[in-house]
Design an enzyme around this catalytic site. Structure first.
Site, PDB file in Angstrom:
ATOM      1  N   ARG A 241     -11.568   1.952  -9.401  1.00 39.19           N
ATOM      2  CA  ARG A 241     -10.724   3.147  -9.439  1.00 39.19           C
ATOM      3  C   ARG A 241     -10.881   3.865 -10.785  1.00 39.19           C
ATOM      4  NH1 ARG A 241      -4.949   2.103  -6.341  1.00 39.19           N
ATOM      5  NH2 ARG A 241      -5.856   1.612  -4.301  1.00 39.19           N
TER       6      ARG A 241
ATOM      7  N   GLY B 236       0.250   5.325  -4.681  1.00 40.92           N
ATOM      8  CA  GLY B 236      -0.327   6.587  -5.132  1.00 40.92           C
ATOM      9  C   GLY B 236       0.090   7.751  -4.264  1.00 40.92           C
ATOM     10  N   ARG B 237       0.062   7.544  -2.938  1.00 41.83           N
ATOM     11  CA  ARG B 237       0.460   8.627  -2.025  1.00 41.83           C
ATOM     12  C   ARG B 237       1.939   8.978  -2.181  1.00 41.83           C
ATOM     13  NH1 ARG B 237      -1.186   6.127   3.389  1.00 41.83           N
ATOM     14  NH2 ARG B 237      -1.448   4.248   2.119  1.00 41.83           N
TER      15      ARG B 237
ATOM     16  N   LEU C  72      11.184 -20.674  -4.400  1.00 33.92           N
ATOM     17  CA  LEU C  72      10.226 -19.737  -3.811  1.00 33.92           C
ATOM     18  C   LEU C  72       8.953 -19.787  -4.645  1.00 33.92           C
ATOM     19  CD1 LEU C  72       9.442 -17.267  -1.954  1.00 33.92           C
ATOM     20  CD2 LEU C  72      10.393 -15.806  -3.760  1.00 33.92           C
TER      21      LEU C  72
ATOM     22  N   ARG D 137       1.711  -5.012   6.103  1.00 34.08           N
ATOM     23  CA  ARG D 137       1.025  -3.994   5.317  1.00 34.08           C
ATOM     24  C   ARG D 137       1.771  -2.678   5.457  1.00 34.08           C
ATOM     25  NH1 ARG D 137      -5.252  -2.589   4.265  1.00 34.08           N
ATOM     26  NH2 ARG D 137      -4.877  -0.743   3.003  1.00 34.08           N
TER      27      ARG D 137
ATOM     28  N   HIS E 142       3.175   3.621  -8.888  1.00 29.90           N
ATOM     29  CA  HIS E 142       3.016   2.190  -9.174  1.00 29.90           C
ATOM     30  C   HIS E 142       4.277   1.627  -9.825  1.00 29.90           C
ATOM     31  CE1 HIS E 142      -1.074   2.133  -7.856  1.00 29.90           C
ATOM     32  NE2 HIS E 142      -1.463   3.040  -8.743  1.00 29.90           N
TER      33      HIS E 142
ATOM     34  N   ARG F  59       0.007   9.355 -10.252  1.00 31.17           N
ATOM     35  CA  ARG F  59      -0.047   8.150  -9.429  1.00 31.17           C
ATOM     36  C   ARG F  59       0.643   6.963 -10.100  1.00 31.17           C
ATOM     37  NH1 ARG F  59      -3.697   7.736  -5.217  1.00 31.17           N
ATOM     38  NH2 ARG F  59      -4.140   5.556  -5.732  1.00 31.17           N
TER      39      ARG F  59
ATOM     40  N   ASP G 220       0.827  -1.204   0.000  1.00 26.58           N
ATOM     41  CA  ASP G 220       0.000   0.000   0.000  1.00 26.58           C
ATOM     42  C   ASP G 220       0.864   1.258   0.000  1.00 26.58           C
ATOM     43  OD1 ASP G 220      -2.348   1.396  -0.022  1.00 26.58           O
ATOM     44  OD2 ASP G 220      -2.810   1.116   2.096  1.00 26.58           O
TER      45      ASP G 220
END
Length: 251
Positions: free
Chosen positions: A68, A20-21, A128, A185, A34, A30, A17
């Site tokens: 979105r 965008g910020r 993995l 998170r 990403h 934004r 998370d």
């Protein structure tokens, strides 16, 4: 799967998370956030490979994210497609098995084709397991499992009274993997946001204010250090856990 090692989760789940910020704080579009977040994914993969973590599940795109702005969704899809084209060969070379969970039928045929190709190319790898949750929702996952069990009952292959936690657990996503041991998170919010609702029942949760594009190995190690200091009781008492550890050591 290898034996459990103290302080090292076998399965790490992450909500990435803050992309965008991160961009907005830099007065950038934004989508730039990403792109930066995609680089942080590689940091996380490197960390898991170095620490011997067996499974990494990343929440890339939720079922709710389709709501979105169209421009942002389109940019995310382009990034997703480019990442599939760019990264799979390297992941395969490093022994990473790639899996996708979620409603992939909502993606374009081109993206679905790349998903299937990535899974086929890396399917034999065992160093993995990298799970990408895309167009995924925890409630949708449980509902799909319920539909599967209902179909089994309707076909006469299962009795309703035989439906229990084990039966449901075999039908949800990630049934072949151990449940996540540690959930991380970024971005400051302290909620699971419809991510792996069934699978996170006894997962240790760790939150950080750090925005995902700033993720680094030092932050991941802090999460592991915190995890190593926790007592996982799974509904038992501390005394029972201590007794079980003593018995296992004696054996």
């Amino acid at each position: 799967m290898s034996p459990v090692r103290p302080g090292i989760p076998r399965h790490l789940a992450v909500i990435m998370d803050g992309n965008g910020r991160w961009a907005e704080r830099r007065k950038r579009p934004r989508v730039i956030g990403h792109r930066a977040g995609a680089r942080a994914v590689n940091v996380c993969i490197d960390f898991c490979l170095e620490r011997g973590i067996e499974a990494l599940t990343l929440f890339a795109f939720s079922s709710e994210n389709w709501g979105r702005p169209e421009e942002e969704v389109g940019a995310l899809m382009k990034l997703f497609l480019n990442a599939l084209d760019r990264e799979v060969d390297e992941l395969d070379r490093r022994g990473v098995r790639v899996r996708f969970i979620g409603e992939r039928e909502r993606f374009s045929p081109a993206i679905r084709q790349r998903m299937e190709a990535a899974e086929a190319q890396t399917g034999a790898n065992a160093r993995l397991t990298l799970v990408i949750a895309a167009s995924y929702g925890g409630r949708q996952d449980i509902a799909q499992a319920a539909r599967t069990l209902a179909a089994e009952v309707a076909a006469g292959r299962l009795r309703p009274e035989d439906i229990d936690e084990a039966a449901m657990g075999r039908c949800v996503a990630l049934a072949e993997l151990p449940p996540p041991d540690l959930f991380i998170r970024t971005g400051g919010d302290r909620r699971v946001s419809n991510f792996l609702l069934w699978q996170l029942a006894y997962t240790e949760l760790w939150f950080t204010e750090l925005l995902w594009p700033d993720m680094d190995a030092a932050t991941l190690q802090r999460a592991l250090d915190d995890y190593a200091g926790r007592e996982r009781r799974f509904g038992l008492t501390s005394a029972q856990i201590a007794q079980s550890a003593t018995e296992n050591t004696s054996a």
